[in-house]
Design a protein around this motif. Structure first.
Motif, PDB file in Angstrom:
ATOM      1  N   ILE A 273       0.843  -1.201   0.000  1.00 28.98           N
ATOM      2  CA  ILE A 273       0.000   0.000   0.000  1.00 28.98           C
ATOM      3  C   ILE A 273       0.875   1.247   0.000  1.00 28.98           C
ATOM      4  O   ILE A 273       1.830   1.339   0.768  1.00 28.98           O
ATOM      5  CB  ILE A 273      -0.932   0.019   1.231  1.00 28.98           C
ATOM      6  N   HIS A 274       0.552   2.199  -0.882  1.00 32.39           N
ATOM      7  CA  HIS A 274       1.184   3.524  -0.895  1.00 32.39           C
ATOM      8  C   HIS A 274       0.086   4.554  -0.666  1.00 32.39           C
ATOM      9  O   HIS A 274      -0.900   4.605  -1.412  1.00 32.39           O
ATOM     10  CB  HIS A 274       1.870   3.806  -2.241  1.00 32.39           C
ATOM     11  N   GLU A 275       0.254   5.392   0.369  1.00 37.73           N
ATOM     12  CA  GLU A 275      -0.774   6.400   0.660  1.00 37.73           C
ATOM     13  C   GLU A 275      -0.125   7.634   1.278  1.00 37.73           C
ATOM     14  O   GLU A 275       0.766   7.526   2.130  1.00 37.73           O
ATOM     15  CB  GLU A 275      -1.838   5.833   1.593  1.00 37.73           C
ATOM     16  N   SER A 276      -0.594   8.801   0.838  1.00 36.96           N
ATOM     17  CA  SER A 276      -0.083  10.058   1.373  1.00 36.96           C
ATOM     18  C   SER A 276      -1.088  10.654   2.355  1.00 36.96           C
ATOM     19  O   SER A 276      -2.296  10.609   2.130  1.00 36.96           O
ATOM     20  CB  SER A 276       0.186  11.051   0.240  1.00 36.96           C
ATOM     21  N   LEU A 277      -0.550  11.262   3.428  1.00 39.33           N
ATOM     22  CA  LEU A 277      -1.395  11.906   4.431  1.00 39.33           C
ATOM     23  C   LEU A 277      -1.470  13.416   4.244  1.00 39.33           C
ATOM     24  O   LEU A 277      -2.230  14.084   4.942  1.00 39.33           O
ATOM     25  CB  LEU A 277      -0.856  11.597   5.838  1.00 39.33           C
ATOM     26  N   THR A 278      -0.678  13.960   3.340  1.00 37.50           N
ATOM     27  CA  THR A 278      -0.651  15.413   3.127  1.00 37.50           C
ATOM     28  C   THR A 278      -0.805  15.722   1.641  1.00 37.50           C
ATOM     29  O   THR A 278      -0.789  14.822   0.801  1.00 37.50           O
ATOM     30  CB  THR A 278       0.678  16.020   3.633  1.00 37.50           C
ATOM     31  N   ASN A 279      -0.928  17.007   1.328  1.00 37.89           N
ATOM     32  CA  ASN A 279      -1.007  17.457  -0.065  1.00 37.89           C
ATOM     33  C   ASN A 279       0.321  18.005  -0.573  1.00 37.89           C
ATOM     34  O   ASN A 279       0.364  18.737  -1.556  1.00 37.89           O
ATOM     35  CB  ASN A 279      -2.093  18.528  -0.216  1.00 37.89           C
ATOM     36  N   LYS A 280       1.405  17.641   0.094  1.00 39.90           N
ATOM     37  CA  LYS A 280       2.722  18.099  -0.329  1.00 39.90           C
ATOM     38  C   LYS A 280       3.178  17.346  -1.584  1.00 39.90           C
ATOM     39  O   LYS A 280       2.768  16.216  -1.836  1.00 39.90           O
ATOM     40  CB  LYS A 280       3.743  17.901   0.788  1.00 39.90           C
ATOM     41  N   ILE A 281       4.030  18.004  -2.349  1.00 39.02           N
ATOM     42  CA  ILE A 281       4.547  17.425  -3.588  1.00 39.02           C
ATOM     43  C   ILE A 281       5.805  16.621  -3.260  1.00 39.02           C
ATOM     44  O   ILE A 281       6.726  17.125  -2.621  1.00 39.02           O
ATOM     45  CB  ILE A 281       4.861  18.519  -4.614  1.00 39.02           C
ATOM     46  N   PHE A 282       5.829  15.366  -3.688  1.00 43.28           N
ATOM     47  CA  PHE A 282       7.031  14.546  -3.500  1.00 43.28           C
ATOM     48  C   PHE A 282       7.092  13.490  -4.603  1.00 43.28           C
ATOM     49  O   PHE A 282       6.117  13.235  -5.310  1.00 43.28           O
ATOM     50  CB  PHE A 282       7.029  13.881  -2.117  1.00 43.28           C
ATOM     51  N   LEU A 283       8.260  12.888  -4.735  1.00 41.01           N
ATOM     52  CA  LEU A 283       8.473  11.794  -5.687  1.00 41.01           C
ATOM     53  C   LEU A 283       8.898  10.560  -4.909  1.00 41.01           C
ATOM     54  O   LEU A 283       9.868  10.592  -4.148  1.00 41.01           O
ATOM     55  CB  LEU A 283       9.559  12.163  -6.698  1.00 41.01           C
ATOM     56  N   SER A 284       8.153   9.470  -5.082  1.00 44.98           N
ATOM     57  CA  SER A 284       8.550   8.178  -4.540  1.00 44.98           C
ATOM     58  C   SER A 284       9.014   7.300  -5.698  1.00 44.98           C
ATOM     59  O   SER A 284       8.219   6.938  -6.573  1.00 44.98           O
ATOM     60  CB  SER A 284       7.386   7.508  -3.809  1.00 44.98           C
ATOM     61  N   ASN A 285      10.292   7.019  -5.722  1.00 44.77           N
ATOM     62  CA  ASN A 285      10.912   6.229  -6.784  1.00 44.77           C
ATOM     63  C   ASN A 285      11.109   4.806  -6.254  1.00 44.77           C
ATOM     64  O   ASN A 285      12.165   4.456  -5.735  1.00 44.77           O
ATOM     65  CB  ASN A 285      12.239   6.874  -7.191  1.00 44.77           C
ATOM     66  N   SER A 286      10.062   4.004  -6.372  1.00 43.83           N
ATOM     67  CA  SER A 286      10.023   2.691  -5.733  1.00 43.83           C
ATOM     68  C   SER A 286      10.425   1.584  -6.700  1.00 43.83           C
ATOM     69  O   SER A 286      10.033   1.593  -7.875  1.00 43.83           O
ATOM     70  CB  SER A 286       8.606   2.433  -5.197  1.00 43.83           C
ATOM     71  N   VAL A 287      11.192   0.610  -6.192  1.00 43.98           N
ATOM     72  CA  VAL A 287      11.614  -0.538  -6.989  1.00 43.98           C
ATOM     73  C   VAL A 287      11.384  -1.811  -6.178  1.00 43.98           C
ATOM     74  O   VAL A 287      11.714  -1.870  -4.993  1.00 43.98           O
ATOM     75  CB  VAL A 287      13.104  -0.442  -7.395  1.00 43.98           C
ATOM     76  N   THR A 288      10.810  -2.822  -6.825  1.00 45.31           N
ATOM     77  CA  THR A 288      10.592  -4.123  -6.187  1.00 45.31           C
ATOM     78  C   THR A 288      11.151  -5.221  -7.073  1.00 45.31           C
ATOM     79  O   THR A 288      10.800  -5.311  -8.250  1.00 45.31           O
ATOM     80  CB  THR A 288       9.091  -4.381  -5.940  1.00 45.31           C
ATOM     81  N   GLU A 289      12.035  -6.033  -6.510  1.00 46.29           N
ATOM     82  CA  GLU A 289      12.576  -7.206  -7.208  1.00 46.29           C
ATOM     83  C   GLU A 289      11.948  -8.457  -6.600  1.00 46.29           C
ATOM     84  O   GLU A 289      12.020  -8.670  -5.390  1.00 46.29           O
ATOM     85  CB  GLU A 289      14.094  -7.262  -7.065  1.00 46.29           C
ATOM     86  N   ILE A 290      11.320  -9.275  -7.449  1.00 46.12           N
ATOM     87  CA  ILE A 290      10.638 -10.490  -6.988  1.00 46.12           C
ATOM     88  C   ILE A 290      11.234 -11.694  -7.704  1.00 46.12           C
ATOM     89  O   ILE A 290      11.401 -11.670  -8.935  1.00 46.12           O
ATOM     90  CB  ILE A 290       9.122 -10.425  -7.259  1.00 46.12           C
ATOM     91  N   PHE A 291      11.512 -12.751  -6.948  1.00 42.44           N
ATOM     92  CA  PHE A 291      12.060 -13.978  -7.518  1.00 42.44           C
ATOM     93  C   PHE A 291      11.219 -15.160  -7.053  1.00 42.44           C
ATOM     94  O   PHE A 291      11.141 -15.454  -5.857  1.00 42.44           O
ATOM     95  CB  PHE A 291      13.524 -14.160  -7.093  1.00 42.44           C
ATOM     96  N   ASN A 292      10.580 -15.820  -8.011  1.00 39.79           N
ATOM     97  CA  ASN A 292       9.771 -17.003  -7.737  1.00 39.79           C
ATOM     98  C   ASN A 292      10.538 -18.244  -8.191  1.00 39.79           C
ATOM     99  O   ASN A 292      10.744 -18.438  -9.397  1.00 39.79           O
ATOM    100  CB  ASN A 292       8.438 -16.946  -8.491  1.00 39.79           C
ATOM    101  N   GLU A 293      10.939 -19.063  -7.237  1.00 36.24           N
ATOM    102  CA  GLU A 293      11.634 -20.296  -7.597  1.00 36.24           C
ATOM    103  C   GLU A 293      10.624 -21.359  -8.038  1.00 36.24           C
ATOM    104  O   GLU A 293       9.426 -21.103  -8.085  1.00 36.24           O
ATOM    105  CB  GLU A 293      12.481 -20.771  -6.416  1.00 36.24           C
TER     106      GLU A 293
END
Length: 434
Positions: free
Chosen positions: A193-213
């Motif tokens: 979940i990604h959620e903001s509590l304010t109206n401020k301007i920001f950048l979230s540069n998110s990366v997820t690496e997933i490995f399924n054996e």
């Protein structure tokens, strides 16, 4: 820009390894000789415009001030939670501990040596994807979730990765990085979940690496909510081995720019991908952009993929869908399906859609389709003839349009959670529509 010095043991093996990855990322950016956001420019928008300001990194605040706030995000008491405020892990929220559910920063600082082999084997394997923002994340990432399901474990409880943004000053940048590993013959359910509590301007540069054996099963749900003034760049890289299964469902509710890049690589026979997405933008006054880019690489034969993405757009919002199914040479007997359906409520809203098939093998079954339209007036007339107000009728039809994606959620409490968000966004009565 000031950086707080961390008390790190420089003999720490994991720290040294991650530092090697960071140095490689710096070399990659320098070698490209491009603007950091050059690769993100396209005819529909230019992500480089979001860094026309001087950005800063948030500072970690006292954890105690958030404990009451975070309780509202406890969606089931039996789940395992990894909470991050402004990109920093909240350590003391739960008494429950699990040595395989950690923050990456915790692994580095506290020298969790039993994680060494997994970090070296899996972390940083997306360096070769030639994405400058991915390199940027490698360099500046402070923390993120580390989830490891050992071989043969059927983990029945839900795992939650929750990113809360309580930004005080405009123009902050956060770089979360998640590493998720499912061993052989495992099963897990993860909610992000990604959620903001304010109206401020920001950048979230998110990366997820997933490995399924081999023979692993992953059910992954992403929820992006209350980000109307924010930029979220969400890169997900998934590698699957033989006979593995993965379902990723993405729900996007508001965002100045939500850029979801999903990159899938089937590295074994008989693997299956199921990707679904629902976007609902109802705010009339803001310019919002939702961009879903999906690349599925079928490298091995006898595999299956299925994509269904739906958009409901109002006001001046803009939706972008670019789904690519690439069937490589000798990857025969592939069954791939792709669909994108869109409803434009406003005459000022736009959808740019581009389903693509790139097939270099024989004996494959690949189909794709796209629909764009408005709410059916005949159906509205039918509802009104039964005494239902026009606005309610429209909202019910929009809900029924989105129900196809909601039905694909197999976790009941999360289905109810998303259901309530949709009801609120569409502003309809809490009818028994599920």
């Amino acid at each position: 820009m000031k950086f707080k010095k961390e008390n790190i043991n420089f003999n720490n093996y994991i720290y040294k390894y991650i530092n090697i990855i960071r140095n490689k990322s710096i070399k990659k950016i320098n070698k490209n000789k491009l603007d950091l956001f050059e690769s993100e420019k396209c005819k529909n928008y230019d992500i480089s415009s979001i860094i026309d300001y001087e950005y800063s990194f948030p500072i970690k605040e006292k954890e105690s001030i958030y404990l009451k706030l975070l309780k509202k995000y406890v969606l089931d008491v039996d789940g395992f939670y990894l909470f991050f405020i402004n990109g920093f892990y909240i350590y003391n929220f739960f008494k429950k501990k699990n040595k395989n559910f950690l923050s990456l920063n915790d692994i580095i600082i506290n020298n969790k040596s039993y994680c060494n082999s997994n970090i070296e084997k899996y972390y940083g394997k997306t360096l070769s994807n030639n994405d400058n923002l991915n390199y940027f994340n490698f360099i500046f990432s402070k923390d993120g979730a580390y989830i490891y399901i050992p071989d043969g474990i059927y983990f029945k409880k839900n795992i939650y990765i929750i990113y809360i943004y309580n930004i005080i000053n405009d123009y902050s940048i956060i770089n979360p990085r998640n590493l998720i590993i499912l061993g052989k013959k495992t099963k897990a359910k993860i909610i992000e979940i990604h959620e903001s509590l304010t109206n401020k301007i920001f950048l979230s540069n998110s990366v997820t690496e997933i490995f399924n054996e081999k023979k692993s099963y992953l059910d992954y749900i992403k929820i992006q909510n209350n980000l109307s003034f924010s930029y979220l760049k969400d890169n997900t890289f998934l590698t699957q081995k033989n006979n593995s299964y993965c379902s990723i469902n993405t729900f996007s509710f508001e965002g100045r720019l939500l850029n979801n890049n999903l990159n899938f690589f089937n590295c074994g026979k008989n693997s299956k991908f199921y990707l679904n997405g629902l976007t609902i933008i109802k705010n009339k006054s803001l310019n919002q952009i939702i961009d879903n880019k999906i690349l599925i690489n079928h490298l091995y034969p006898n595999c299956e993929s299925n994509q269904t993405y739906k958009y409901i757009l109002n006001g001046r919002s803009k939706g972008i869908f670019n789904g690519i199914i690439k069937v490589h040479k000798n990857a025969n007997n592939i069954n791939a399906f792709q669909k994108n359906d869109n409803i434009l409520i406003s005459n000022k809203s736009f959808i740019y859609t581009k389903p693509e098939l790139k097939i270099y093998a024989n004996n494959v079954k690949c189909t794709h389709g796209c629909t764009i339209g408005k709410i059916d007036n005949e159906k509205i007339f039918y509802f009104r003839s039964r005494g239902i107000k026009k606005k309610i009728a429209k909202s019910i039809l929009l809900f029924l349009f989105s129900k196809e994606i909601l039905k694909k959620i197999n976790i009941y409490n999360i289905k109810i959670y998303i259901y309530n968000i949709i009801i609120y966004k569409l502003k309809i009565l809490n009818l028994n529509l599920i």
